[in-house]
Design an enzyme around this catalytic site. Sequence first.
Site, short mmCIF file in Angstrom:
data_model
loop_
_atom_site.label_atom_id
_atom_site.label_comp_id
_atom_site.label_asym_id
_atom_site.label_seq_id
_atom_site.Cartn_x
_atom_site.Cartn_y
_atom_site.Cartn_z
N CYS A 137 -29.33 59.90 16.92
CA CYS A 137 -30.16 58.24 16.46
C CYS A 137 -30.25 58.34 15.24
CB CYS A 137 -31.09 58.30 17.05
SG CYS A 137 -32.17 60.10 16.68
N GLU A 177 -37.50 55.02 21.93
CA GLU A 177 -36.70 54.98 20.60
C GLU A 177 -35.25 54.27 20.42
OE1 GLU A 177 -34.11 58.75 18.79
OE2 GLU A 177 -36.53 59.63 19.06
#
Length: 522
Positions: free
Chosen positions: A294, A257
């Site tokens: 994020c 990620e």
Amino acid sequence: MSELLPNFLAGRWQTGNGPGIPLRDPVLGDELVRVDSGGLDLAAGFAFARERGGAALRALSYRERGALLMAVVKVLQAKRDGYGEISTRNSGTVKGDTAVDVDGAIYTVGVYAKLGAELGDRHALLDGEAERLGHGASFQSQHVLTPTRGVALFINAFNFPAWGLWEKAAPALLSGVPVIVKPATATAWLTQRMVADVVAAGVLPEGALSIVCGSSKGLLDQLQPFDVVSFTGSAQTAVLIRSHAAVTERSVRVNIEADSLNSALLLPGQGEAALDLLAKEVAREMTVKSGQKCTAIRRVFVPESQYAQAAAAISARLQKTTVGDPRNEAVRMGALVNREQKDAVLAGLAELRKEAEVLFDRSAQFLLDADPALSCCVAPTLLGVRTAQASEQAQRIHDVEVFGPVATLLPYRDMPQALALVRRGQGSLVVSLYGSDAPALAAAAAELADSHGRVHVISPDVAAGQTGHGNVMPQSLHGGPGRAGGGEELGGRRGLNFYHRRCAIQASAGVLDALQAHITKP
């Protein structure tokens, strides 16, 4: 000198042999604790987890492993207040932001504990139905999922020291795979404390959970073919992991990620209700965790005719945000995690300002109980460009992610242009859509699904119950294609796939019936 936090590896607590890296209070600058991993016998630690922890976990059923996770939940709940204090001191977060991290972690473990109960007394999972091979029904193929006989290495980011551990560890442990976590150094204290509490409670088998704090040097070298590695962080580090011999030569499974330029999109022809929902969500995403998420909104797309109205609505909400020391109850947004992060945010902001103007900047307002020269506080800043043509001509805005309380407002001409601009993020974790026209929202969601891990649709009828653009729910997929790293985590039962190996067993119907009985026996 501050305390040197020990690592837990090979079933025992052990400190590194170096002076340690100090972790600091990002508001006051005080040294809090130190971490170091120098001199650890990593090979022995990985072997212990792989052999002792893995064997113990695989001997249990999903139901039994789910019960272990529920025991972890009880430990974390009992220690929750202490985690809040560490988060405030080491991450500079206000109480609400700490809850997102800590309570989100506990909730996620609880969801997977319940999933274990649902899966029951199985030791492997059937993947679909048996299918005939050839003309008759006597010879068939049945796919099964079995826990990988390796260790799961987690290399985590600084922004969620609690949730970042448990959103990975919960599905891994439920799958029967032992965990070694390497938290980001800047905020490792909270992760280390949670591991220490769980270890002290004795609720997990020996070798099931380990932690290494400090340098990551040598960790990837220990990985063997049936191990897995899950990384959350920068695209640059992701490249190093993907190019490591463990991945390129030993085919270690990897989940990444990375960076993500997430978007919010107000559909055309919407009234004040939808615009207000957009403004509320954008302001929240800019300020929760000081924009260090994020999944935070970085680009905001609105019809050209509603640009000024949107700028005013978002700015009005940001105006209410007080910034400073999170120990002051009047503060609504704390600090960035450290000086390095503050410098990176200011540099990124300067880069975006080459293409966008400042629509709102709270930096002129004084900080509450925080010294601007010492603290890592950065005020929320809303940027913007005024025309759809400028949105299209911009380059940096669609390429540079500022990991802080910064977003850019971008007008669009029509839906085809809006969708094209959103896709210029080159793959993102999440996009949120705002409007009241169900068919139009559904069409936009379908159009953007290929380039996003999650499409979050906010309409007035779900305003009170929607879970938030940036909140990662364990029932839904977390990850994204392209720039976002190409990884997948969570998603309920789907989150177990990464920790299992799929195999096709070809046999008679009688053997396959016996197989099903075998994997479900106590």
